[in-house]
Write an enzyme that holds these catalytic residues in place. Sequence first.
Site, PDB file in Angstrom:
ATOM      1  N   LYS A  42      46.516  38.177  39.443  1.00  0.00           N
ATOM      2  CA  LYS A  42      47.673  37.289  39.303  1.00  0.00           C
ATOM      3  C   LYS A  42      48.991  38.024  39.206  1.00  0.00           C
ATOM      4  CE  LYS A  42      45.407  33.678  36.631  1.00  0.00           C
ATOM      5  NZ  LYS A  42      45.372  33.241  35.216  1.00  0.00           N
ATOM      6  N   GLY A  96      41.471  46.714  32.949  1.00  0.00           N
ATOM      7  CA  GLY A  96      40.015  46.680  32.766  1.00  0.00           C
ATOM      8  C   GLY A  96      39.245  46.926  34.051  1.00  0.00           C
ATOM      9  N   ARG A 140      36.879  52.786  25.643  1.00  0.00           N
ATOM     10  CA  ARG A 140      37.339  52.272  24.347  1.00  0.00           C
ATOM     11  C   ARG A 140      36.464  52.774  23.212  1.00  0.00           C
ATOM     12  NH1 ARG A 140      39.385  46.220  25.495  1.00  0.00           N
ATOM     13  NH2 ARG A 140      41.100  46.857  26.831  1.00  0.00           N
ATOM     14  N   GLY A 153      46.621  44.593  29.403  1.00  0.00           N
ATOM     15  CA  GLY A 153      47.817  43.812  29.068  1.00  0.00           C
ATOM     16  C   GLY A 153      48.799  44.595  28.217  1.00  0.00           C
TER      17      GLY A 153
HETATM   18  P1  ADP Z   1      42.896  44.794  35.846  1.00  0.00           P
HETATM   19  O1  ADP Z   1      41.824  44.275  34.929  1.00  0.00           O
HETATM   20  O2  ADP Z   1      42.547  46.122  36.433  1.00  0.00           O
HETATM   21  O3  ADP Z   1      44.255  44.748  35.230  1.00  0.00           O
HETATM   22  P2  ADP Z   1      43.215  42.214  37.037  1.00  0.00           P
HETATM   23  O4  ADP Z   1      42.508  41.642  35.862  1.00  0.00           O
HETATM   24  O5  ADP Z   1      44.644  41.912  37.196  1.00  0.00           O
HETATM   25  O6  ADP Z   1      43.002  43.804  37.096  1.00  0.00           O
HETATM   26  O7  ADP Z   1      42.516  41.730  38.366  1.00  0.00           O
HETATM   27  C1  ADP Z   1      41.219  42.118  38.698  1.00  0.00           C
HETATM   28  C2  ADP Z   1      40.533  41.055  39.483  1.00  0.00           C
HETATM   29  O8  ADP Z   1      41.281  40.693  40.621  1.00  0.00           O
HETATM   30  C3  ADP Z   1      39.190  41.518  39.968  1.00  0.00           C
HETATM   31  O9  ADP Z   1      38.203  40.737  39.361  1.00  0.00           O
HETATM   32  C4  ADP Z   1      39.253  41.296  41.479  1.00  0.00           C
HETATM   33  O10 ADP Z   1      38.075  40.756  42.000  1.00  0.00           O
HETATM   34  C5  ADP Z   1      40.378  40.318  41.631  1.00  0.00           C
HETATM   35  N1  ADP Z   1      40.971  40.401  42.973  1.00  0.00           N
HETATM   36  C6  ADP Z   1      41.743  41.374  43.472  1.00  0.00           C
HETATM   37  N2  ADP Z   1      42.091  41.120  44.728  1.00  0.00           N
HETATM   38  C7  ADP Z   1      41.530  39.944  45.065  1.00  0.00           C
HETATM   39  C8  ADP Z   1      41.517  39.147  46.252  1.00  0.00           C
HETATM   40  N3  ADP Z   1      42.156  39.512  47.367  1.00  0.00           N
HETATM   41  N4  ADP Z   1      40.834  37.985  46.214  1.00  0.00           N
HETATM   42  C9  ADP Z   1      40.164  37.618  45.088  1.00  0.00           C
HETATM   43  N5  ADP Z   1      40.128  38.335  43.951  1.00  0.00           N
HETATM   44  C10 ADP Z   1      40.806  39.478  43.941  1.00  0.00           C
HETATM   45 MG    MG Z   2      41.304  42.308  34.247  1.00  0.00          MG
END
Ligand code: ADP
Ligand code: MG
Length: 375
Positions: A195, A324, A36, A350
């Site tokens: 999520k 992120g 960024r 997002g």
């Molecule tokens: P991004 O930021 O890349 O879009 P998200 O914010 O949706 O990704 O999710 C990232 C988080 O999801 C990480 O902190 C990771 O630890 C958590 N995560 C992924 N898989 C699992 C899992 N099986 N159990 C617990 N946490 C998880």
């Molecule tokens: Mg994230």
Amino acid sequence: MKYLSSLRQKNFNGEICLLRVDLNITSDKGLASNPRVFEILPTIQFLTKRRARVVILSHRGRPNGHPREFTLKPFTNILSKKLRKNVRFLDLNFKKAAGLIKKSSPSGIFLLENLRFLPGEDKNDRKLAKRLASLGTFYVNDAFAFSHRKDASMVAITKFLPSYAGLLLEKEIKNLSLTTKKSKHPFIIILGGAKISDKIVLIKNFLKKADYFLIGGGIANTFVAAQGLPVGDSLYEQNMIPEAQKLLRSLKIILPQDFVVKNRKMLDIGPKTARNYGAIIKKAKTIIWNGPMGYIEDKRFRKGSETIIKAIFQSRAFSVIGGGETISLIQLKTKNLKLKTNIFISTGGGAMLEYLAGVKLPAITALERNKKSLP
Ligand code: ADP
Ligand code: MG
């Protein structure tokens, strides 16, 4: 929409650009190497080369209550070093700031303090937007990652100034829209992260267009629970089970065959799944990836995501990657991201998901509606 890049021939002498960027990086670690930060440098250089004075605008965090932790000050030095030019920091005293900006010479660069210290910024307040606008003569949005939000400096400000999309915003839109307009098949979407509720619109929008969804992370756990299988103490979303059940009717949703389990928690996709996903990725022609396959904060649960990275980097597919946590893992693993032209790393999390899901982003709509132009 008007693009800053269309003004290549222009001399901006006498003009003051309010450049909205996204420096919303809340941890103080690794600021200088964050995409960024380095991704906004071309726009700043484009402007200063053509003699515009530039006032950089951003927010940082949600400062309610603890304002000083969220100051933008640390970016003054970082930007000065990267641009090899003196960047001056401005407090949120508009009168004083206006005076300093007007007195400065062409190509001067300023960074204004965190806009969210001002009441009204996150409410898209028109009066605040007008006061902000009075500091400049035109506006450039280069904050793609924040364009799904309706802050005064993102939306209302375009009512008062000629407004343009910056180089980064343009690059993001052009690359992301390649996946929706000219996607080649097999087209696969790799989805992980915490999520499913964050990503469901994306799944729905691509259910017809994509060929497979390779699922991992907490999202996979929710799908497993939706099949009525036990998930122990794993992270999953109980309230998303009905939605997940509906999606499972599509044969395109591919779930892990095995998991890495620790303390009754499914924390990564298993080795069989990783191998299988890797093989599917190798055959793909278009890829979107968002969200890690496991709990990557702990090294022991990174292997699934590492396999995905390797497979994407070996593939010749056009790939778009964002999010992120996803990006920070890639940065950790690969030094020469820039060498592969078929991989686009988005600065949006997002915002990228919403853009890809076909949602109109308010800040982009605001730019599209702006009819004022620079002389
Ligand atoms: P991004 O930021 O890349 O879009 P998200 O914010 O949706 O990704 O999710 C990232 C988080 O999801 C990480 O902190 C990771 O630890 C958590 N995560 C992924 N898989 C699992 C899992 N099986 N159990 C617990 N946490 C998880
Ligand atoms: Mg994230």
